[in-house]
Scaffold this active site. Structure first.
Site, PDB file in Angstrom:
ATOM      1  N   HIS A  16      87.809  -5.486 -77.206  1.00  0.00           N
ATOM      2  CA  HIS A  16      87.613  -4.668 -78.492  1.00  0.00           C
ATOM      3  C   HIS A  16      88.846  -4.760 -79.953  1.00  0.00           C
ATOM      4  O   HIS A  16      89.295  -4.571 -80.522  1.00  0.00           O
ATOM      5  CB  HIS A  16      88.006  -3.013 -78.561  1.00  0.00           C
ATOM      6  CG  HIS A  16      87.604  -2.126 -78.501  1.00  0.00           C
ATOM      7  ND1 HIS A  16      85.799  -1.242 -78.605  1.00  0.00           N
ATOM      8  CD2 HIS A  16      87.967  -1.487 -80.309  1.00  0.00           C
ATOM      9  CE1 HIS A  16      85.944  -0.072 -79.197  1.00  0.00           C
ATOM     10  NE2 HIS A  16      86.409  -0.558 -80.301  1.00  0.00           N
ATOM     11  N   HIS A 203      81.002   3.095 -78.105  1.00  0.00           N
ATOM     12  CA  HIS A 203      82.299   3.472 -77.923  1.00  0.00           C
ATOM     13  C   HIS A 203      81.652   5.160 -77.604  1.00  0.00           C
ATOM     14  O   HIS A 203      80.928   5.604 -77.315  1.00  0.00           O
ATOM     15  CB  HIS A 203      82.179   3.801 -79.422  1.00  0.00           C
ATOM     16  CG  HIS A 203      83.304   2.840 -80.568  1.00  0.00           C
ATOM     17  ND1 HIS A 203      82.626   1.940 -80.266  1.00  0.00           N
ATOM     18  CD2 HIS A 203      84.435   2.819 -80.762  1.00  0.00           C
ATOM     19  CE1 HIS A 203      83.644   1.335 -81.341  1.00  0.00           C
ATOM     20  NE2 HIS A 203      84.551   1.577 -81.286  1.00  0.00           N
ATOM     21  N   GLU A 206      86.622   8.905 -77.336  1.00  0.00           N
ATOM     22  CA  GLU A 206      87.733   8.698 -77.684  1.00  0.00           C
ATOM     23  C   GLU A 206      87.926  10.334 -78.211  1.00  0.00           C
ATOM     24  O   GLU A 206      88.900  10.654 -77.952  1.00  0.00           O
ATOM     25  CB  GLU A 206      87.528   7.131 -78.932  1.00  0.00           C
ATOM     26  CG  GLU A 206      88.197   7.570 -79.112  1.00  0.00           C
ATOM     27  CD  GLU A 206      87.662   6.402 -80.587  1.00  0.00           C
ATOM     28  OE1 GLU A 206      87.022   6.478 -80.789  1.00  0.00           O
ATOM     29  OE2 GLU A 206      88.721   6.402 -81.268  1.00  0.00           O
ATOM     30  N   ASP A 284      91.724  -2.720 -81.572  1.00  0.00           N
ATOM     31  CA  ASP A 284      90.635  -2.542 -82.195  1.00  0.00           C
ATOM     32  C   ASP A 284      90.813  -2.730 -83.737  1.00  0.00           C
ATOM     33  O   ASP A 284      89.387  -2.997 -83.998  1.00  0.00           O
ATOM     34  CB  ASP A 284      91.243  -0.716 -82.344  1.00  0.00           C
ATOM     35  CG  ASP A 284      89.839   0.613 -81.911  1.00  0.00           C
ATOM     36  OD1 ASP A 284      88.496  -0.110 -82.670  1.00  0.00           O
ATOM     37  OD2 ASP A 284      89.900   1.888 -81.875  1.00  0.00           O
TER      38      ASP A 284
END
Ligand code: ZN
Length: 350
Positions: A16, A203, A206, A284
């Site tokens: 990621h 995604h 989150e 990320d």
């Protein structure tokens, strides 16, 4: 305490990492100076950028800084440089396999379209893999803030370059603000990706909770979820993740920077692992969150993961990866070798 092996030599897979967000701050400063782009104050100082104040948190702020950084990345040389530097930085952190996520739409203009932009990135991914020994595959990601038809165009593009090795498109993703757009509207794009044999790695879970995870599982049939950490808030959703073998790309420092969790102790690594979830730690956007891959493993160590537990996290990242089987086997062997080394003696506590 038995631990204290060097985590930068722990072999692992990194699943990621966003293209622009992988950039180092010195590179951003150089590109901004060359292009005459004025950067926001938060990106002008040293690394890590100072984003941790309460008013610096939140998605809107993050997106504004991300857009500013992206505006500095233009032609072919820039695209090649970012891929090369991401591979080098990952290799220096023990990453043996990197899946780099990119939306080529952002870089299409100067290259004359999304296809040439993607081809440049794939070409450099092949070269960087050979140069560093860290295999670099590409995830083409659509954006939730664009029209779902754009996602279909990107899925067809990804399908044309689908493959299983370095310098090929491994998967199709969906990124940006989870609260924007309707997940169901992206189902046709993910169906195109599935028919092409691409893994699906959107995604979810989150910024929104378990209901968003459920909707994503139902609509997009993912192989992995970007983040997905908030599955932990609903026992049934977490059980479904485990049963269906959907791996989670967990990015602890990103979660803290965006205010998903208040501090390192709150990131539910133990809860996820204890439930049997396959997780892969990821950085990320190092450019904005001020932490790279090893920092995520350091956070796990702070939470009490032993070297055996950290090696298990690395193994988990390999299992969740889309690396070819012989590459996975080689990295798993290297992890065993890491664990077989003698750790540095613990620092005496006074
Ligand atoms: Zn992400």
């Amino acid at each position: 305490m038995t631990g204290a092996r060097d985590l930068s030599t722990l072999p692992k897979a990194h699943l990621h990492l966003h293209f622009t967000g992988s950039m180092s701050l010195p590179t951003l400063h150089e590109l901004a100076a060359e292009r005459g782009v004025r950067l926001p104050d938060a990106l002008k100082g040293g690394w890590p950028p100072k984003l941790s104040g309460a008013d610096e948190r939140g998605w809107f702020r993050f997106q504004r800084l991300y857009d500013a950084a992206r505006a500095c990345v233009r032609g072919e040389d820039d695209l090649r440089r970012l891929v090369r530097e991401a591979a080098r930085a990952d290799a220096a952190e023990g990453s043996r396999w990197l899946e780099l996520q990119v939306d080529p739409t952002s870089y299409a203009g100067p290259l004359g379209g999304i296809s040439p932009a993607l081809e440049v990135i794939l070409d450099e991914a092949r070269a960087a893999s050979a140069a560093t020994g860290t295999g670099v595959g590409i995830i083409v990601a659509a954006s939730r803030i664009r029209h779902p038809l754009d996602a279909r165009i990107l899925a067809r593009l990804a399908a044309r370059y689908a493959g299983q090795g370095p310098g090929e498109v491994l998967a199709f993703g969906l990124s940006n603000d989870e609260r924007r757009g309707d997940t169901d509207d992206f189902a046709p794009a993910f169906a195109i990706a599935r028919r092409a044999g691409l893994a699906r790695v959107p995604h979810a879970g989150e910024l929104l909770g378990p209901e968003s995870v459920t909707q994503t599982l139902d609509a997009l049939a993912p192989d992995r979820l970007g983040h997905g950490v908030r599955s932990v808030e609903d026992r049934d959703v977490l059980a479904r993740i485990v049963d269906e073998g959907v791996a989670l790309e967990v990015c602890p420092r990103s979660n803290i920077a965006l205010g998903v969790y208040a501090d390192a102790s709150q990131v539910p690594l133990h809860a996820l692992v204890d439930a049997g979830a396959t997780i892969a730690l990821g950085a990320d956007d190092p450019l904005l969150f001020g932490s790279r891959l090893v920092d995520q493993y350091e956070l796990a160590r702070e939470q009490g993961f032993s070297d055996e537990g950290l090696a298990d996290l690395a193994r988990s990242s390999v299992h969740a990866s889309l690396a070819p089987a012989p590459v996975k086997t080689a990295i798993l062997t290297q992890i065993d070798q890491w664990l077989a080394t003698t750790p540095d003696p613990p620092v005496p506590v006074r």
